[in-house]
Motif scaffolding. Structure first.
Motif, PDB file in Angstrom:
ATOM      1  N   MET A 212      20.650  92.811 -38.062  1.00 50.73           N
ATOM      2  CA  MET A 212      20.368  92.449 -36.989  1.00 50.73           C
ATOM      3  C   MET A 212      21.929  91.123 -36.517  1.00 50.73           C
ATOM      4  SD  MET A 212      17.152  88.909 -36.198  1.00 50.73           S
ATOM      5  CE  MET A 212      16.069  90.625 -36.517  1.00 50.73           C
ATOM      6  N   VAL A 213      21.715  91.083 -35.012  1.00 56.35           N
ATOM      7  CA  VAL A 213      22.779  90.243 -34.469  1.00 56.35           C
ATOM      8  C   VAL A 213      22.281  89.095 -34.898  1.00 56.35           C
ATOM      9  CG1 VAL A 213      24.321  89.984 -32.684  1.00 56.35           C
ATOM     10  CG2 VAL A 213      23.581  92.510 -32.835  1.00 56.35           C
ATOM     11  N   GLY A 214      23.578  88.013 -34.658  1.00 60.98           N
ATOM     12  CA  GLY A 214      22.980  87.127 -35.183  1.00 60.98           C
ATOM     13  C   GLY A 214      23.045  86.556 -37.179  1.00 60.98           C
ATOM     14  N   GLY A 215      22.592  87.591 -37.747  1.00 63.41           N
ATOM     15  CA  GLY A 215      22.620  87.277 -38.756  1.00 63.41           C
ATOM     16  C   GLY A 215      20.953  87.458 -39.576  1.00 63.41           C
ATOM     17  N   HIS A 216      20.884  86.547 -40.643  1.00 64.73           N
ATOM     18  CA  HIS A 216      19.207  85.821 -40.938  1.00 64.73           C
ATOM     19  C   HIS A 216      18.813  84.638 -40.292  1.00 64.73           C
ATOM     20  CE1 HIS A 216      20.049  87.805 -44.600  1.00 64.73           C
ATOM     21  NE2 HIS A 216      21.794  87.791 -45.011  1.00 64.73           N
ATOM     22  N   ALA A 217      20.014  83.962 -39.515  1.00 64.18           N
ATOM     23  CA  ALA A 217      19.591  83.249 -38.762  1.00 64.18           C
ATOM     24  C   ALA A 217      18.009  83.667 -37.660  1.00 64.18           C
ATOM     25  CB  ALA A 217      20.417  81.673 -37.818  1.00 64.18           C
ATOM     26  N   ARG A 218      18.196  84.910 -37.182  1.00 68.69           N
ATOM     27  CA  ARG A 218      17.539  85.090 -36.289  1.00 68.69           C
ATOM     28  C   ARG A 218      16.339  85.892 -36.848  1.00 68.69           C
ATOM     29  NH1 ARG A 218      19.896  87.871 -30.917  1.00 68.69           N
ATOM     30  NH2 ARG A 218      17.985  88.655 -30.479  1.00 68.69           N
ATOM     31  N   ALA A 219      16.406  85.463 -38.256  1.00 68.14           N
ATOM     32  CA  ALA A 219      15.123  86.661 -39.148  1.00 68.14           C
ATOM     33  C   ALA A 219      13.648  85.454 -38.077  1.00 68.14           C
ATOM     34  CB  ALA A 219      15.374  86.728 -40.220  1.00 68.14           C
ATOM     35  N   ARG A 220      14.348  84.508 -38.271  1.00 68.27           N
ATOM     36  CA  ARG A 220      13.163  83.453 -37.851  1.00 68.27           C
ATOM     37  C   ARG A 220      12.989  82.961 -36.116  1.00 68.27           C
ATOM     38  NH1 ARG A 220      14.090  78.543 -41.557  1.00 68.27           N
ATOM     39  NH2 ARG A 220      16.253  78.445 -40.763  1.00 68.27           N
ATOM     40  N   PRO A 221      12.318  82.948 -35.949  1.00 73.39           N
ATOM     41  CA  PRO A 221      12.128  82.267 -34.233  1.00 73.39           C
ATOM     42  C   PRO A 221      12.601  81.290 -34.538  1.00 73.39           C
ATOM     43  CG  PRO A 221       9.367  82.550 -35.739  1.00 73.39           C
ATOM     44  CD  PRO A 221      10.913  82.502 -36.532  1.00 73.39           C
ATOM     45  N   PRO A 222      13.620  80.841 -33.464  1.00 72.45           N
ATOM     46  CA  PRO A 222      13.501  79.707 -32.880  1.00 72.45           C
ATOM     47  C   PRO A 222      13.313  78.963 -33.402  1.00 72.45           C
ATOM     48  CG  PRO A 222      13.901  81.005 -31.043  1.00 72.45           C
ATOM     49  CD  PRO A 222      13.297  81.458 -31.737  1.00 72.45           C
ATOM     50  N   ARG A 223      11.567  78.387 -33.531  1.00 72.14           N
ATOM     51  CA  ARG A 223      10.612  77.195 -32.988  1.00 72.14           C
ATOM     52  C   ARG A 223      10.968  77.046 -34.790  1.00 72.14           C
ATOM     53  NH1 ARG A 223       5.664  77.477 -31.240  1.00 72.14           N
ATOM     54  NH2 ARG A 223       5.082  75.644 -32.666  1.00 72.14           N
ATOM     55  N   GLN A 224      11.156  77.997 -35.854  1.00 71.37           N
ATOM     56  CA  GLN A 224      10.945  77.678 -36.672  1.00 71.37           C
ATOM     57  C   GLN A 224      12.505  77.269 -37.751  1.00 71.37           C
ATOM     58  OE1 GLN A 224       9.293  77.775 -39.470  1.00 71.37           O
ATOM     59  NE2 GLN A 224       7.580  78.566 -37.790  1.00 71.37           N
ATOM     60  N   HIS A 225      13.676  76.792 -36.395  1.00 72.03           N
ATOM     61  CA  HIS A 225      14.619  75.932 -36.945  1.00 72.03           C
ATOM     62  C   HIS A 225      15.139  74.343 -37.149  1.00 72.03           C
ATOM     63  CE1 HIS A 225      17.537  79.745 -37.781  1.00 72.03           C
ATOM     64  NE2 HIS A 225      16.588  80.086 -37.306  1.00 72.03           N
ATOM     65  N   THR A 226      13.482  73.977 -36.511  1.00 72.47           N
ATOM     66  CA  THR A 226      13.430  72.799 -36.749  1.00 72.47           C
ATOM     67  C   THR A 226      12.693  72.041 -37.608  1.00 72.47           C
ATOM     68  OG1 THR A 226      10.853  72.946 -35.557  1.00 72.47           O
ATOM     69  CG2 THR A 226      12.851  72.890 -33.954  1.00 72.47           C
ATOM     70  N   LEU A 227      13.024  70.771 -38.112  1.00 73.90           N
ATOM     71  CA  LEU A 227      11.893  70.215 -39.234  1.00 73.90           C
ATOM     72  C   LEU A 227      10.875  70.513 -39.213  1.00 73.90           C
ATOM     73  CD1 LEU A 227      13.953  66.872 -40.084  1.00 73.90           C
ATOM     74  CD2 LEU A 227      13.782  69.511 -40.793  1.00 73.90           C
ATOM     75  N   ASP A 228      10.469  70.139 -37.538  1.00 73.20           N
ATOM     76  CA  ASP A 228       8.721  69.829 -37.156  1.00 73.20           C
ATOM     77  C   ASP A 228       8.540  71.351 -36.211  1.00 73.20           C
ATOM     78  OD1 ASP A 228       6.416  70.228 -36.682  1.00 73.20           O
ATOM     79  OD2 ASP A 228       5.987  68.206 -36.109  1.00 73.20           O
ATOM     80  N   PRO A 229       7.956  72.871 -36.849  1.00 70.15           N
ATOM     81  CA  PRO A 229       8.411  73.967 -35.416  1.00 70.15           C
ATOM     82  C   PRO A 229       7.124  73.480 -34.748  1.00 70.15           C
ATOM     83  CG  PRO A 229       8.607  74.490 -37.722  1.00 70.15           C
ATOM     84  CD  PRO A 229       7.882  73.436 -37.308  1.00 70.15           C
ATOM     85  N   GLU A 230       5.594  72.637 -34.962  1.00 71.35           N
ATOM     86  CA  GLU A 230       4.857  72.014 -33.943  1.00 71.35           C
ATOM     87  C   GLU A 230       5.478  71.257 -33.025  1.00 71.35           C
ATOM     88  OE1 GLU A 230       1.564  73.940 -33.942  1.00 71.35           O
ATOM     89  OE2 GLU A 230       2.391  74.877 -35.655  1.00 71.35           O
ATOM     90  N   ALA A 231       6.578  70.475 -33.349  1.00 69.66           N
ATOM     91  CA  ALA A 231       7.399  69.792 -32.047  1.00 69.66           C
ATOM     92  C   ALA A 231       8.263  70.528 -31.153  1.00 69.66           C
ATOM     93  CB  ALA A 231       7.694  69.106 -32.606  1.00 69.66           C
ATOM     94  N   TRP A 232       7.933  71.527 -30.662  1.00 70.85           N
ATOM     95  CA  TRP A 232       8.753  72.681 -30.019  1.00 70.85           C
ATOM     96  C   TRP A 232       8.283  72.263 -28.922  1.00 70.85           C
ATOM     97  CZ3 TRP A 232      12.970  75.969 -30.308  1.00 70.85           C
ATOM     98  CH2 TRP A 232      13.127  76.632 -29.103  1.00 70.85           C
ATOM     99  N   PRO A 233       9.259  72.454 -27.803  1.00 74.83           N
ATOM    100  CA  PRO A 233      11.120  72.799 -27.548  1.00 74.83           C
ATOM    101  C   PRO A 233      11.104  70.973 -27.392  1.00 74.83           C
ATOM    102  CG  PRO A 233       9.731  72.185 -25.451  1.00 74.83           C
ATOM    103  CD  PRO A 233       8.460  72.047 -26.732  1.00 74.83           C
ATOM    104  N   GLU A 234      10.173  69.712 -28.035  1.00 74.13           N
ATOM    105  CA  GLU A 234      10.519  68.296 -28.318  1.00 74.13           C
ATOM    106  C   GLU A 234      11.243  67.653 -29.158  1.00 74.13           C
ATOM    107  OE1 GLU A 234      10.775  66.929 -25.176  1.00 74.13           O
ATOM    108  OE2 GLU A 234       9.511  68.973 -24.614  1.00 74.13           O
ATOM    109  N   GLN A 235      11.541  68.983 -30.805  1.00 67.85           N
ATOM    110  CA  GLN A 235      12.672  68.879 -32.200  1.00 67.85           C
ATOM    111  C   GLN A 235      13.998  68.842 -31.416  1.00 67.85           C
ATOM    112  OE1 GLN A 235      11.525  68.511 -35.759  1.00 67.85           O
ATOM    113  NE2 GLN A 235      11.551  67.043 -35.565  1.00 67.85           N
TER     114      GLN A 235
END
Length: 105
Positions: A1-24
């Protein structure tokens, strides 16, 4: 997958609190770029009173693709962002992507 393992998770999962997307902020620079795009697009749609259906009809981008971008559930491709930017006549792409990590030269 292009972008490696980081793209295996959706962008919101790269925040400390995914429920705070897109503010965090995101820990991954690519996810942070998507967060910026989502925030900018949401602001333009709200400012102009445009629905997801109107944005889809005007840009040629599927309504669910727009919804997933705004919710941080997907990684948008360049064509999607370009079509949405052209439709909204706004710069959705971040001017720079902040990276707080120290780079070694």
């Amino acid at each position: 997958m292009v972008g490696g393992h980081a793209r295996a998770r959706p962008p919101r999962q790269h925040t400390l609190d995914p429920e705070a997307w897109p503010e965090q902020p995101c820990t991954d620079p690519a996810a942070e770029a998507v967060r910026h795009i989502a925030r900018a697009l949401a602001a333009v749609l709200e400012e102009r009173g445009l629905s997801l259906r109107a944005a889809a009809d005007g840009s040629g981008v599927n309504r669910q693709v727009i919804a997933d971008l705004l919710a941080g559930r997907s990684w948008p491709d360049v064509a999607t962002v370009a079509r949405l930017a052209a439709f909204t006549r706004s710069g959705l792409w971040p001017p720079t992507v902040a990276d707080d990590r120290v780079r070694k030269h």
